[in-house]
Design an enzyme around this catalytic site. Structure first.
Site, PDB file in Angstrom:
ATOM      1  N   PRO A 172       0.841  -1.208   0.000  1.00 15.78           N
ATOM      2  CG  PRO A 172       0.070  -0.993   2.194  1.00 15.78           C
ATOM      3  CD  PRO A 172       0.734  -1.961   1.265  1.00 15.78           C
ATOM      4  CG  HIS A 173       1.887   3.056  -3.049  1.00 14.05           C
ATOM      5  ND1 HIS A 173       1.664   1.724  -3.339  1.00 14.05           N
ATOM      6  CD2 HIS A 173       1.659   3.728  -4.202  1.00 14.05           C
ATOM      7  CE1 HIS A 173       1.324   1.598  -4.610  1.00 14.05           C
ATOM      8  NE2 HIS A 173       1.306   2.799  -5.161  1.00 14.05           N
ATOM      9  N   GLY A 174       0.552   5.896  -0.476  1.00 11.09           N
ATOM     10  CA  GLY A 174      -0.211   7.100  -0.756  1.00 11.09           C
ATOM     11  C   GLY A 174       0.515   7.970  -1.773  1.00 11.09           C
TER      12      GLY A 174
END
Length: 677
Positions: A594-596
């Site tokens: 996951p990453h923003g």
């Protein structure tokens, strides 16, 4: 007892699945026989049913139905199975949910939970529980499920979202053959091999009143006008879109599009092709198609993957590249450079990759900008078998997102991984060389021996004098010429070297074949500037055997710690959650990343989380999470991380060690000794 034939089995299946009376005409239409034949068959079926004390009730002007309890229907299913008829009802929750979604999407009338309970032989309470996941699925497609007492269930939302949801549902399940029990199987076969026969049968069965072959004929003619062929997945996606559009227009549900967007689309060649398709559909299906629908078809063509054979000659490729927008070519080379830096393999000179990526990305950007998806039928295989390359493709997706301001989904990441993986294979496979030498036989053999010793990654096809090069090239397939004398060849690289093969000659050859470091990923974990583990994966962001129920809890909980420690801004968490609503960041082998958005990263960092129990991640089981807070474009930290991450994903022993670590300190030590494994 009366013997049943195959058609009797089909009629019984229809009766078992139908709540309330159904006319013999409708049964006949489904089976392509006359109602008179159905009436004769029903007499035989009734004789067979007498042995089970089950009656066929015939209501004048209404139809026929089975007077049977749920238990009796289950018994009939078992009996049909004993007789050799393949038949199974979707009893487990996953299959029930698919069944319910299919029913809701296919009907223009409101269904009640009791109807669904009767059809699936379960209680209404079970249906209520199933509807929770159905609502989640619809929510991902910006649709809602309305449940009203004495009214039933109804999907509401924008028409465009409704169609996308139906197309996604079909794409997910057609080739998986999961809808077999919901549809009949017509005898006809598709006109073109790009539409899988099983998919065709499923599609034609779900929309029995729409002749799919007519749509195929129109598309095949449109391809002639376009002077190009759609690739298999695009061809199938277009057919699915047109089938859904025809059905929705018949149900008085048309799509809306702003006039300004239609005017802009009218300037494109794709709109002309869409207009041709529209006119032909109107004639074949006796419907009136609004201009907005034509615009929507043109968007699908703009986002379509086209089948083109790449020219073999360098000059022809260079000419093709001139047709592309400069910004697009810059994105292509940025992707290639990041990949090169990650795995130490030269790819910039691979014109097949450059041209292939440019041809691929142009429709990708159009698709994403217009909110369209293209199903990737082998995405799961890519994730599990080429996990590392898929991880690199996520970096490439980050470049596209930053440059274009769009979100790239996992289906498109999968296609990027296919392009990059093929190029890496080309770069790392042995190169075949023809050695040209003007000296005598002894000198030539010594030259060949020295080249084999210094460059084991090159296969020496032969050592020949300059005068026979042309004739040799007609009989041998080689990638390059290594020569001790100047040669002028247009279609193959010629590397001029000394007969002694010096160190600079070796570098020159490796430069030419894109093999700087013998295709070996360097283990430099401890030596990156600032300390790779201590800075990029600090001890305070390593978490051991955490327990979570769902992925959103991980993203929020660990995200808040990263905010508190000053690694990211608080909005970073929301962008990471938003990404997971759109697409999965599962990359295979039980790992998710996951990453923003990187604009919200204050200090680049990666959090490593092992889980005490695997959790569901878009249908996959995940027990190891790398939560990325990185600058995906130019950060040396990002390149360093993915250089190691690429190799890590191809090392099952290392992943096992991380998972089996006794505490976070041990995980840190494993990562520190990474370079020695």
């Amino acid at each position: 007892m009366t013997n049943l034939e195959a058609r009797h089995h089909e009629i019984l299946k229809i009766l078992i699945n139908t709540t309330g009376p159904i006319t013999t005409e409708k049964i006949g239409e489904a089976l392509k026989v006359s109602s008179r034949t159905v009436r004769s068959d029903l007499q035989i079926i009734q004789e067979w049913l007498d042995g089970f004390d089950i009656k066929l009730v015939k209501k004048p002007r209404m139809g026929v139905y089975l007077k049977a309890t749920a238990e009796q229907k289950i018994m009939l299913i078992d009996k049909l199975s004993e007789l050799g008829e393949y038949y199974s009802e979707p009893f487990d929750s996953t299959e029930r949910e698919k069944y319910i979604i299919s029913r809701l999407l296919q009907t223009d009338k409101n269904l009640t939970s009791q109807q669904l309970a009767d059809e699936l032989f379960v209680s209404r309470m079970t249906i209520y529980k199933d509807l929770e996941n159905v609502e989640k699925w619809l929510g991902k497609h910006q649709l809602a499920l309305i449940k009203k007492p004495n009214y039933g269930l109804e999907i509401i939302g924008e028409e465009e979202n409704w169609r996308k949801a139906f197309a996604d549902f079909l794409a997910e399940h057609l080739e998986k053959d999961k809808l077999k029990n919901l549809v009949r199987e017509p005898v006809a076969i598709p006109l073109d091999r790009r539409l899988d026969p099983d998919n065709y049968k499923q599609l034609a069965g779900m929309f029995p009143e729409i002749d799919v072959r007519k749509i195929e004929r129109i598309l095949l003619e449109a391809e002639k006008q376009l002077n190009s062929r759609f690739v298999e997945e695009t061809y199938t996606a277009l057919i699915v879109h047109l089938v859904i559009s025809i059905q929705r227009l018949r149900d008085k549900k048309d799509i809306k599009m702003p006039g300004s967007q239609i005017q802009k689309l009218k300037e494109t060649e794709e709109f002309k092709i869409a207009s041709f398709i529209t006119e032909e559909l109107e004639k074949e299906f006796n419907i009136k198609i609004p201009e907005s629908e034509t615009g929507y078809i043109s968007l699908h063509i703009l986002g379509a993957k086209i089948q083109r054979s790449l020219p073999l000659k360098e000059k022809a490729i260079e000419e093709m590249l001139k047709d592309f927008d400069d910004d697009l070519i810059k994105i292509v080379y940025d992707i290639i450079h990041v990949t090169e830096n990650t795995i130490d393999v030269k790819l910039s000179s691979d014109k097949v990759l450059v041209t292939g990526l440019a041809l691929h990305l142009r429709p990708v950007i159009n698709r994403i900008k217009n909110g369209m998806n293209l199903h990737n039928p082998i995405l799961h295989q890519i994730k599990e078998n080429y996990t590392a390359v898929y991880g690199i493709a996520w970096i490439a997706a980050g470049i596209i997102e930053n440059r274009m301001g769009i979100k790239v989904g996992e289906e498109e990441v999968g296609y990027l991984a296919m392009h990059l993986g093929a190029a890496i294979d080309r770069a790392t496979s042995p190169k075949r060389a023809l050695v040209v030498c003007s000296s005598g036989i002894g000198t030539a053999q010594m030259l060949a021996t020295r080249l084999k010793k210094l460059l084991p990654e090159i296969i020496i096809e032969d050592v020949v004098p300059a005068g026979v090069v042309d004739s040799m090239l007609k009989s041998k397939s080689v990638d390059l010429i290594i020569s001790t004398i100047p040669l002028d060849l247009k279609d193959l690289p010629v590397i001029l070297i000394s007969p002694l093969v010096t160190g600079s000659d070796v570098i020159k050859i490796r430069n030419a074949i894109g093999n700087y470091n013998n295709i070996k990923i360097r283990h430099t974990l401890q030596n990156h500037e600032g300390g790779f583990v201590s800075d990029l994966i600090p001890q305070e962001l390593i978490f051991y055997k955490k327990r979570y129920r769902k992925k959103e809890e991980i993203i929020e909980d660990i995200g808040n710690i990263m905010v508190e420690k000053g690694y990211v801004k608080h909005e970073f968490i929301k962008t990471a959650l938003d990404r997971e609503k759109i697409t999965s960041t599962y990359i295979g082998k039980g790992v998710a990343i996951p990453h923003g958005e990187d604009r919200l990263v204050i200090k680049p960092a990666v959090s490593v989380i092992t889980l005490s129990e695997p959790i569901d991640w878009w249908g996959e089981k995940v027990d190891l999470v790398f939560y990325l807070a990185l600058h995906f474009n130019n950060s040396k930290y990002t390149k360093s991380f993915f250089k190691e991450f690429y190799d890590m994903m191809d090392n099952p022993e290392l992943l096992k060690m991380i998972r089996e670590a006794k505490n976070s300190s041990e995980i840190s030590k494993i990562l520190l000794m990474r370079g020695e494994i």
